[in-house]
Design an enzyme around this catalytic site. Sequence first.
Site: not given
Length: 630
Positions: A529, A544
Amino acid sequence: MKAKISNLSYAFGAFGNDVFYATLSTYFIVFVTTHLFKAGDSHMIFMITNLIAIIRISEVLIDPLIGNAIDRTVTPWGKFKPWVVAGGVISSLALLSLFTNLGGLNKTSPIIYLILFAILYLVMDIFYSFRDTGFWSMIPALSFDSRQREKIATGARIGSTIGANIVGVVIMPLVLFFSANKTNPNGDQQGWFWFAFLVASIGILSALAVGVGTHEIKSNLRQNKEKTTLSQVFKVLTKNDQLMWLALSYWFYGLGVNTLNSLQLYYFSYILGNTHGYTVLYSINTVVGLISVTLFPSLARKFNRKRLFYICILTMLAGIGVFSLARGSLAIVLLGAELFFIPQPLAFLVVLMIISDAVEYGQFKTGHRDEALTLSIRPLVDKLGGALSNWFVSLVAVLAGMTTGARMQDITGHEQLIFKICMFAFPAVMLLISVTIFAKKIWLTEDKHAEIVDKLEQLFTKEHAKQKVKSDSFVLKSPITGTLLSLKDISDPTFASEEMGYGFAIIPKSGKIYAPFSGIIKAVSPTKHYVILEKDNGLLLLIHVGLGTAKLDGTGFVSYVNSGDYVKAGDEILEFWDPVIKKAGLDDSVIVTIINSKKFKNCVLQQAYGSKIEKMETIFKLKAVENNEK
């Protein structure tokens, strides 16, 4: 086409690997106890089985050296394939030799036989370890594409599941087909030899298929692995308490499971008197095993891993109970055996996933990432458990009178009782000890792992916040298409306060993320992620995806890069499926921060917040602080 050939070759390699291992770990000890020596010669059986246990336990201590040898290997064919091929060929030929009486030396010269047996078994075990270690370490070397890796790994899991179970389906029909003595329901030495010949042939052909059909990709990261030593293995264990307790729990689990699985053929031969039923059982197991592997992701999400492990143990204990009360009914035996078998692939995957998560836990505790060492614990525990369970099975066979020349009618009621206690009560106790340790000591759940991953990300940012930059000015482009937001609009205070660096956020329009500049991938989250990039001038950038998305454990995310890879501006590096994030009730904002933003001044915004942004569109112009290299 080349990718399909590689996938099929690797899957066939996994098939051959597990055909070999199933024969070695379960059926070789049956051959030793029931066909290798004269009837009633329990002394030689004890000598051989004790020798096997000593060799296998000692060989565990050699495993780190095997890993080092593979890591140091440099050939035109890569570092893994030479060992897979050489290990596969040599171990297969050695195993075939072990399925003989070495020209009758077992009876004419027992001492010479024991010496030759020990040499052959040690050679076989060491070279099988070379093959096994090299084979399962190959996946990262076969592709940088995460989706391709998933295909490779899935094919390998299917191949290994079929290989591990197909041996149980065909062993007795093949042994009896090749046996000269057709009246003995367990066959004779000739039948076992030709069965071993087929296993050895599959072992050699599957190793050659891996050598010819797969292609290792070169990577600077792979060339810089640390050497593994035995002292490091124990250091990782002692410092990583979750890994240590999980290894102990898994050892008791494996001891119980391997014992019952290995005694099943004895049960069908000497208690039930129906070896055909054993073939039926493993035919069912082959199908059920594939279904269990397929269901694991959905079951793990529904129950979480710890609860799923408890369900597995309870189901297996129920299976042991049903199995033990079968009283000669094949239908009840099959029901109990399946209740015991169905959870095994699921429990194995639970353990494997937690061990993988223990990599980040160990990194958080020690400040050092020991990925290879951590993942090596499972095969080490497997070998220790296998060695002891094989020794115990041979002891049970002797105590129950199930040795060379014995038939079902020769087994007394007392011997049957001893056998059933060892086959059912002992594994049940081992499973209860395992689940007790697991319940009391293992707390590394998916949520805890997600928290650790987030903390590691923050630690990395703090450690590199003062990294120097070498140029005066830069432009920072958007890695994704969407709507531009200020970090102050993000609900996470860590990002909103710019603790992770100055930057911006994007409400994504698509799930494709591109490298906003050329540079090196410094880190990729194990849950895929986030990614950290370093520009050649020193700028460190964090991309992110979402908030709290570490909890998804990689579901809905694909990474096209690895740490250490060089990417060009505009290369696709990550992809995510937005509906997965939204379905989980999480924020899908893509957050972009400059980790070492304190080294910059005059970060001039080039677009208005709230505006629509295209990928690779300039968001900031930055100017470095003068003398920032001090």
